[in-house]
Design a protein around this motif. Sequence first.
Motif, mmCIF file in Angstrom:
data_model
loop_
_atom_site.group_PDB
_atom_site.id
_atom_site.type_symbol
_atom_site.label_atom_id
_atom_site.label_comp_id
_atom_site.label_asym_id
_atom_site.label_seq_id
_atom_site.Cartn_x
_atom_site.Cartn_y
_atom_site.Cartn_z
ATOM 1 N N LEU A 259 0.838 -1.196 0.000
ATOM 2 C CA LEU A 259 0.000 0.000 0.000
ATOM 3 C C LEU A 259 0.875 1.249 0.000
ATOM 4 O O LEU A 259 0.521 2.267 -0.598
ATOM 5 N N ARG A 260 2.014 1.157 0.672
ATOM 6 C CA ARG A 260 2.923 2.306 0.715
ATOM 7 C C ARG A 260 3.489 2.599 -0.670
ATOM 8 O O ARG A 260 3.678 3.763 -1.026
ATOM 9 N N ASN B 288 -2.804 5.585 4.555
ATOM 10 C CA ASN B 288 -4.080 5.675 5.261
ATOM 11 C C ASN B 288 -5.069 6.546 4.510
ATOM 12 O O ASN B 288 -6.251 6.201 4.355
ATOM 13 N N TYR B 289 -4.595 7.705 4.046
ATOM 14 C CA TYR B 289 -5.481 8.629 3.339
ATOM 15 C C TYR B 289 -5.936 8.036 2.014
ATOM 16 O O TYR B 289 -7.118 8.121 1.645
ATOM 17 N N LEU B 290 -5.011 7.420 1.276
ATOM 18 C CA LEU B 290 -5.366 6.798 0.006
ATOM 19 C C LEU B 290 -6.395 5.692 0.206
ATOM 20 O O LEU B 290 -7.353 5.562 -0.568
ATOM 21 N N VAL C 70 1.991 2.205 -3.527
ATOM 22 C CA VAL C 70 0.949 2.907 -4.283
ATOM 23 C C VAL C 70 0.822 4.338 -3.789
ATOM 24 O O VAL C 70 0.743 5.287 -4.575
ATOM 25 N N GLY C 71 0.814 4.511 -2.455
ATOM 26 C CA GLY C 71 0.700 5.845 -1.883
ATOM 27 C C GLY C 71 1.862 6.736 -2.275
ATOM 28 O O GLY C 71 1.667 7.905 -2.626
ATOM 29 N N ASP C 72 3.083 6.187 -2.230
ATOM 30 C CA ASP C 72 4.262 6.972 -2.602
ATOM 31 C C ASP C 72 4.180 7.432 -4.050
ATOM 32 O O ASP C 72 4.590 8.548 -4.381
ATOM 33 N N LYS C 73 3.667 6.586 -4.906
ATOM 34 C CA LYS C 73 3.542 6.937 -6.323
ATOM 35 C C LYS C 73 2.603 8.117 -6.517
ATOM 36 O O LYS C 73 2.790 8.943 -7.417
ATOM 37 N N LEU C 74 1.581 8.201 -5.664
ATOM 38 C CA LEU C 74 0.576 9.262 -5.793
ATOM 39 C C LEU C 74 0.819 10.419 -4.825
ATOM 40 O O LEU C 74 0.003 11.341 -4.749
ATOM 41 N N TYR C 75 1.910 10.333 -4.060
ATOM 42 C CA TYR C 75 2.249 11.363 -3.065
ATOM 43 C C TYR C 75 1.145 11.521 -2.018
ATOM 44 O O TYR C 75 0.814 12.626 -1.578
ATOM 45 N N LEU C 76 0.577 10.387 -1.620
ATOM 46 C CA LEU C 76 -0.450 10.363 -0.585
ATOM 47 C C LEU C 76 -0.043 9.344 0.473
ATOM 48 O O LEU C 76 0.600 8.354 0.166
#
Length: 248
Positions: free
Chosen positions: A160-161, A172-174, A163-169
């Motif tokens: 999950l991290r 948890n928020y993503l 994916v979040g890093d790719k979107l700069y989110l």
Amino acid sequence: MIVDDEAKIRNGLLKLLSSYQQWEMPVVFGDAESAFEYLRENRVDVMITDIKMPEISGLELIRRIREINGQVQIIILSGYSNFSYAQKAIEMGVRRYLTKPTNPREVISILMKLEEELESDQIADEEESRGEKEPVEVSNLAVAKAIQYVESNYAKKMTLRDVGDKLYLSPNYLCKLFKKHTGKNLSEFITEYRIEKAKEYLRDVRYKVSDVAELVGFGDTKYFSSTFKKLCGMTPMEFRNGKNADTE
């Protein structure tokens, strides 16, 4: 919070972090027991801890903390590069495992990233509590990009991290956005997408089940088979041998 039995390390970290006025002055402990007692009564956003300490190790401290607090972000700063230590730390949700001597810039960079994530989560929680919503197009765009990332990278090891890093989110928020707009958890979506791709490969008899597992991002064939059966009601081989005919 800083936890390390070496005074030189404690003082060095304290001096480094105290120079950033936007952060609250860290609390410092030379042993794990005192740190744990403090955490029982007080809130801490981030903890930097050694892994080898007298009486109670850093890993034992983390295990105890996770029983009472799953939110504190943990960074290990250790003189040991032992893989088993790092593996256990990851299993307990440690954010980073750094070996001494560590570049101060790397420590600050990690803390700044955690600060951004914590602020993002706080803003999201405040908006939710006030009933405010993000513009639909912004949220949908983030979700669409997350789906696109999964579709392009399902064969790789993915968290999950990632994916979040790719979107700069923050993860948890993503995940909150994804759940709100799709009705599914992001982790569930990743697993289900991989299983759907696995069905395509299983229809080609050139691929062994172990090959299929690897092709869709499962490092362990047994785990792949159990996940497949859980979601599809049959094993991969049963699916390949035609049991799927009545269900598709």
